[in-house]
Design a protein around this motif. Structure first.
Motif, PDB file in Angstrom:
ATOM      1  N   GLU A  89      -1.270 -33.686  60.336  1.00  0.00           N
ATOM      2  CA  GLU A  89      -2.152 -33.462  59.165  1.00  0.00           C
ATOM      3  C   GLU A  89      -1.878 -34.559  58.425  1.00  0.00           C
ATOM      4  O   GLU A  89      -1.873 -34.112  56.774  1.00  0.00           O
ATOM      5  CB  GLU A  89      -0.502 -33.047  58.351  1.00  0.00           C
ATOM      6  N   THR A  90      -2.142 -35.879  58.640  1.00  0.00           N
ATOM      7  CA  THR A  90      -2.082 -36.832  58.871  1.00  0.00           C
ATOM      8  C   THR A  90      -3.330 -37.167  57.598  1.00  0.00           C
ATOM      9  O   THR A  90      -4.124 -38.102  56.792  1.00  0.00           O
ATOM     10  CB  THR A  90      -1.258 -38.140  59.329  1.00  0.00           C
ATOM     11  N   TRP A  91      -4.728 -36.913  59.074  1.00  0.00           N
ATOM     12  CA  TRP A  91      -5.919 -36.949  58.089  1.00  0.00           C
ATOM     13  C   TRP A  91      -6.583 -36.433  57.080  1.00  0.00           C
ATOM     14  O   TRP A  91      -7.510 -37.192  57.209  1.00  0.00           O
ATOM     15  CB  TRP A  91      -6.838 -36.322  59.923  1.00  0.00           C
ATOM     16  N   PRO A  92      -6.554 -35.751  56.334  1.00  0.00           N
ATOM     17  CA  PRO A  92      -7.357 -35.598  55.394  1.00  0.00           C
ATOM     18  C   PRO A  92      -6.634 -36.753  53.831  1.00  0.00           C
ATOM     19  O   PRO A  92      -8.054 -37.057  53.492  1.00  0.00           O
ATOM     20  CB  PRO A  92      -6.220 -34.306  54.772  1.00  0.00           C
ATOM     21  N   VAL A  93      -5.375 -36.512  54.098  1.00  0.00           N
ATOM     22  CA  VAL A  93      -5.575 -38.074  53.716  1.00  0.00           C
ATOM     23  C   VAL A  93      -5.173 -39.550  54.266  1.00  0.00           C
ATOM     24  O   VAL A  93      -5.976 -40.341  53.531  1.00  0.00           O
ATOM     25  CB  VAL A  93      -3.137 -38.164  53.436  1.00  0.00           C
ATOM     26  N   ALA A 131       1.132 -38.356  48.754  1.00  0.00           N
ATOM     27  CA  ALA A 131       1.491 -37.303  49.809  1.00  0.00           C
ATOM     28  C   ALA A 131       2.303 -37.894  50.696  1.00  0.00           C
ATOM     29  O   ALA A 131       3.419 -36.775  51.123  1.00  0.00           O
ATOM     30  CB  ALA A 131       0.314 -37.952  50.962  1.00  0.00           C
ATOM     31  N   ILE A 132       3.267 -38.901  50.561  1.00  0.00           N
ATOM     32  CA  ILE A 132       4.338 -39.117  50.857  1.00  0.00           C
ATOM     33  C   ILE A 132       5.862 -38.438  50.373  1.00  0.00           C
ATOM     34  O   ILE A 132       6.554 -37.847  50.898  1.00  0.00           O
ATOM     35  CB  ILE A 132       4.571 -40.748  50.916  1.00  0.00           C
ATOM     36  N   ALA A 133       5.649 -38.944  48.792  1.00  0.00           N
ATOM     37  CA  ALA A 133       6.505 -37.850  48.038  1.00  0.00           C
ATOM     38  C   ALA A 133       6.118 -36.467  48.387  1.00  0.00           C
ATOM     39  O   ALA A 133       6.798 -35.773  48.203  1.00  0.00           O
ATOM     40  CB  ALA A 133       6.232 -38.024  46.944  1.00  0.00           C
ATOM     41  N   TRP A 134       5.564 -35.502  48.820  1.00  0.00           N
ATOM     42  CA  TRP A 134       4.781 -34.653  48.600  1.00  0.00           C
ATOM     43  C   TRP A 134       5.631 -34.321  50.208  1.00  0.00           C
ATOM     44  O   TRP A 134       6.376 -33.076  50.810  1.00  0.00           O
ATOM     45  CB  TRP A 134       3.854 -33.690  48.810  1.00  0.00           C
ATOM     46  N   HIS A 135       5.358 -35.152  51.381  1.00  0.00           N
ATOM     47  CA  HIS A 135       6.522 -34.228  51.890  1.00  0.00           C
ATOM     48  C   HIS A 135       7.329 -34.331  52.567  1.00  0.00           C
ATOM     49  O   HIS A 135       8.269 -33.624  53.365  1.00  0.00           O
ATOM     50  CB  HIS A 135       5.661 -35.885  53.349  1.00  0.00           C
ATOM     51  N   LEU A 136       8.334 -36.025  51.805  1.00  0.00           N
ATOM     52  CA  LEU A 136       9.234 -35.890  51.199  1.00  0.00           C
ATOM     53  C   LEU A 136      10.242 -34.386  51.048  1.00  0.00           C
ATOM     54  O   LEU A 136      11.677 -34.298  51.088  1.00  0.00           O
ATOM     55  CB  LEU A 136       9.730 -37.341  51.220  1.00  0.00           C
ATOM     56  N   VAL A 137       9.615 -34.093  49.740  1.00  0.00           N
ATOM     57  CA  VAL A 137       9.989 -33.298  49.265  1.00  0.00           C
ATOM     58  C   VAL A 137       9.842 -32.170  49.825  1.00  0.00           C
ATOM     59  O   VAL A 137      10.543 -31.054  49.997  1.00  0.00           O
ATOM     60  CB  VAL A 137       9.506 -33.025  47.881  1.00  0.00           C
ATOM     61  N   THR A 149      15.229 -36.587  48.748  1.00  0.00           N
ATOM     62  CA  THR A 149      14.330 -36.013  46.994  1.00  0.00           C
ATOM     63  C   THR A 149      14.143 -37.326  46.770  1.00  0.00           C
ATOM     64  O   THR A 149      12.909 -37.371  45.780  1.00  0.00           O
ATOM     65  CB  THR A 149      15.212 -34.505  46.897  1.00  0.00           C
ATOM     66  N   VAL A 150      15.463 -37.894  46.564  1.00  0.00           N
ATOM     67  CA  VAL A 150      15.564 -39.142  46.078  1.00  0.00           C
ATOM     68  C   VAL A 150      14.563 -40.726  46.217  1.00  0.00           C
ATOM     69  O   VAL A 150      12.797 -40.957  45.254  1.00  0.00           O
ATOM     70  CB  VAL A 150      15.971 -40.269  46.042  1.00  0.00           C
ATOM     71  N   THR A 151      13.861 -40.393  47.630  1.00  0.00           N
ATOM     72  CA  THR A 151      12.633 -41.776  47.671  1.00  0.00           C
ATOM     73  C   THR A 151      11.460 -40.502  47.882  1.00  0.00           C
ATOM     74  O   THR A 151      10.311 -41.325  46.837  1.00  0.00           O
ATOM     75  CB  THR A 151      12.828 -41.574  49.040  1.00  0.00           C
ATOM     76  N   GLY A 152      11.528 -39.655  47.995  1.00  0.00           N
ATOM     77  CA  GLY A 152      10.749 -38.901  47.578  1.00  0.00           C
ATOM     78  C   GLY A 152       9.962 -39.160  45.853  1.00  0.00           C
ATOM     79  O   GLY A 152       8.750 -39.013  45.576  1.00  0.00           O
ATOM     80  N   ALA A 153      11.287 -38.693  44.841  1.00  0.00           N
ATOM     81  CA  ALA A 153      11.353 -38.986  43.437  1.00  0.00           C
ATOM     82  C   ALA A 153      10.384 -40.986  43.355  1.00  0.00           C
ATOM     83  O   ALA A 153       9.957 -40.620  42.182  1.00  0.00           O
ATOM     84  CB  ALA A 153      12.207 -38.838  42.960  1.00  0.00           C
ATOM     85  N   LEU A 154      11.395 -41.879  44.491  1.00  0.00           N
ATOM     86  CA  LEU A 154      10.690 -42.542  43.920  1.00  0.00           C
ATOM     87  C   LEU A 154       9.144 -43.124  44.333  1.00  0.00           C
ATOM     88  O   LEU A 154       8.201 -43.767  44.376  1.00  0.00           O
ATOM     89  CB  LEU A 154      10.980 -43.997  44.840  1.00  0.00           C
TER      90      LEU A 154
END
Length: 400
Positions: A89-93, A131-137, A149-154
Motif C-alpha cells: 500500500e505504500t508504493w503509490p505514495v 496519505a499519513i492522515a488518511w491511514h491513521l483515520v 484521530t488527533v495525530t491524523g488531524a495534525l
C-alpha cells in the motif's frame, strides 16, 4: 517582530533530534511494535536535513531537502507498518514522492528556480502528510482512538498548510529576487516546530494506547486459544447469577473437558496438543451464541456461561457442541488426530444462591459424564435442596 532564521533552524534541529531519541528508545524497548524504528529513523533524517539547511550552494540545498524528504517517507512507512497494513500500500505514495523529489532536483540543478522548488517541496509534504492522515483515520483500530484521530488531524492540517504554501509561492510578488521571501521562511519553520512537537506526542500517545490495549487483552484472554480466561468468566458468572436471581431468569453453565487429552500430548507432542486446544476453542466459539461467554479455565477444560438459557436448551447446546467437536480432525504425518469431549451441564434453579454452587454442579455433572463412559452429556441443577439429581435427558451421548 523579525525572527532570526538561523535560531529557528537550531530549534527545529534540536526538537527533531530529541523526538528521534524518544522514538528510538521506544523502538528499542518495544521491538515487537512494528513501525517505531521507522519513526526514529525519520526523526534523525529530518534533524540532519534541518542541520544542513543553512549550507549554501546547490549541494547543501539538495542534501538538506532530500534528507527531509527521506524522513517524511520513513514516517509514512512507519505509520503503515504500525497499523499493520500490507507494505504494497505504500508504493503509490512513495512513487509519487520520488517523482516530486526528481522534479525538485531539476529545479535545483537543471533549471534553478526558487519558486519551483518551493512549489514542488510543498506538494511533496501535502501528498505524504495527506496519505499519513488518511491511514491513521481510516485504518487505526478502535483502541488507538482518539490518539490516531488527533495525530491524523495534525497531519491533515500540515497537508493543508503545505498546499497553501504552494499556492502562496504561485501568487506572491517575488520582487524580481527569485529568493524565498523572509516571511515565508519564518512561517514555514514555525509550523515545522509545532508539527514536530505535536506529531511526536501523537506517536507516543498511540504507542501508549496500543500497550494499554495489549495489557487489557492479556488480562482478559487465554493466550493460546484467544477465548476469555478464568478471571473474566468468574466476574461475568457472579454478575449473571445475581441478575438471573433478581429477574427470575434462567442461567446455565457448561463444563467441557477434552477426553484423554494427556494421551494426545504423550503420543503426538505438546505442539499437537496446543493445536487441538485451539481447534476445540474455535469449534466451541462457532457453536455458541455471541451472548454466551466461553473461557478456558484449565489445561484442557473450558466453561461456557449461557445467560437466559434453561436446562433443556442448555442440554441441546451441549449435545450440538459434543457432536461437532467429534468431527475435528488434525492431519499429521503419523495420521489424523481426533478428540471427543465430556460435558457437564448445570442450571441455576429459582432458589439457587451463588455462582460457586453453579460451578460445583457443572463440575459434578462433568465427573458423572466421565465416570459413565466419556463423550457424553450429564446435567444437574441448583435448587432449594442444593444439587438436584440429573434429569432423564442426561442419559444421552455414546461411549467412546
Amino acid at each position: 517582530m523579525d525572527l532570526d532564521i538561523p535560531s529557528l533552524l537550531v530549534v527545529n534541529t534540536l526538537l527533531q533530534t530529541v523526538a528521534a531519541l524518544c522514538l528510538l528508545m521506544a523502538a528499542l524497548s518495544l521491538p515487537r511494535q512494528a513501525g517505531l524504528s521507522y519513526w526514529a529513523a525519520s526523526g534523525f533524517a529530518q534533524a540532519a536535513g534541518l542541520a544542513l539547511n543553512s549550507q549554501t550552494g546547490w549541494l547543501g540545498l539538495l542534501s538538506s531537502n532530500f534528507l527531509i524528504f527521506t524522513g517524511y517517507g520513513l514516517a509514512y512507512v512507519g505509520v503503515v507498518r504500525f497499523l499493520g497494513r500490507p507494505v504494497h500500500e505504500t508504493w503509490p505514495v512513495l512513487v509519487a514522492g520520488a517523482l516530486l523529489a526528481a522534479v525538485f532536483l531539476w529545479f535545483t540543478v537543471g533549471a534553478p528556480e526558487s519558486r519551483g522548488r518551493i512549489l514542488v517541496s510543498s506538494l511533496f509534504f501535502t501528498t505524504l502528510s495527506a496519505a499519513i492522515a488518511w491511514h491513521l483515520v481510516r485504518h487505526a483500530e478502535r483502541d488507538l482512538c482518539p490518539a490516531a484521530t488527533v495525530t491524523g488531524a495534525l497531519y491533515a492540517a500540515w497537508a493543508l498548510l503545505a498546499l497553501a504554501r504552494a499556492g502562496w509561492a504561485l501568487v506572491i510578488d517575488w520582487e524580481g529576487t527569485m529568493q524565498e521571501p523572509h516571511a515565508m521562511k519564518v512561517a514555514t519553520r514555525l509550523v515545522i516546530i509545532c508539527i514536530t512537537t505535536t506529531v511526536t506526542n501523537g506517536y507516543l500517545w498511540m504507542i501508549s494506547r496500543r500497550l494499554d490495549s495489549e495489557l487489557m487483552q492479556q488480562a482478559r484472554q487465554d493466550p493460546l486459544t484467544g477465548v476469555a480466561n478464568r478471571r473474566v468468566l468468574w466476574a461475568a458468572g457472579e454478575m449473571e447469577v445475581s441478575r438471573a436471581l433478581r429477574h427470575h431468569r434462567a442461567l446455565s453453565l457448561l463444563m467441557i473437558d477434552i477426553d484423554h487429552f494427556k494421551a494426545v500430548n504423550d503420543r503426538w507432542g505438546h505442539g499437537t496438543g496446543d493445536a487441538l486446544l485451539v481447534a476445540v476453542a474455535d469449534c466451541l466459539t462457532r457453536e455458541l451464541r455471541r451472548s454466551d461467554i466461553l473461557a478456558r479455565v484449565g489445561g484442557e477444560e473450558f466453561m461456557a456461561l449461557l445467560p437466559e438459557t434453561g436446562l433443556e436448551d442448555a442440554w441441546a447446546v451441549a449435545e450440538r457442541v459434543r457432536q461437532q467437536t467429534a468431527t475435528i480432525s488434525l492431519d499429521r504425518p503419523q495420521g489424523a488426530v481426533r478428540c471427543t469431549v465430556s460435558i457437564g451441564v448445570a442450571t441455576l434453579g429459582a432458589d439457587g444462591h451463588v455462582w460457586e454452587e453453579l460451578v460445583t454442579a457443572a463440575d459434578q455433572a462433568l465427573y458423572r459424564a466421565k465416570d459413565t463412559g466419556r463423550n457424553r452429556t450429564e446435567t444437574l441443577s441448583v435448587g432449594p435442596g442444593g444439587l438436584e439429581a440429573s434429569l432423564p435427558l442426561a442419559q444421552s451421548g455414546w461411549t467412546a
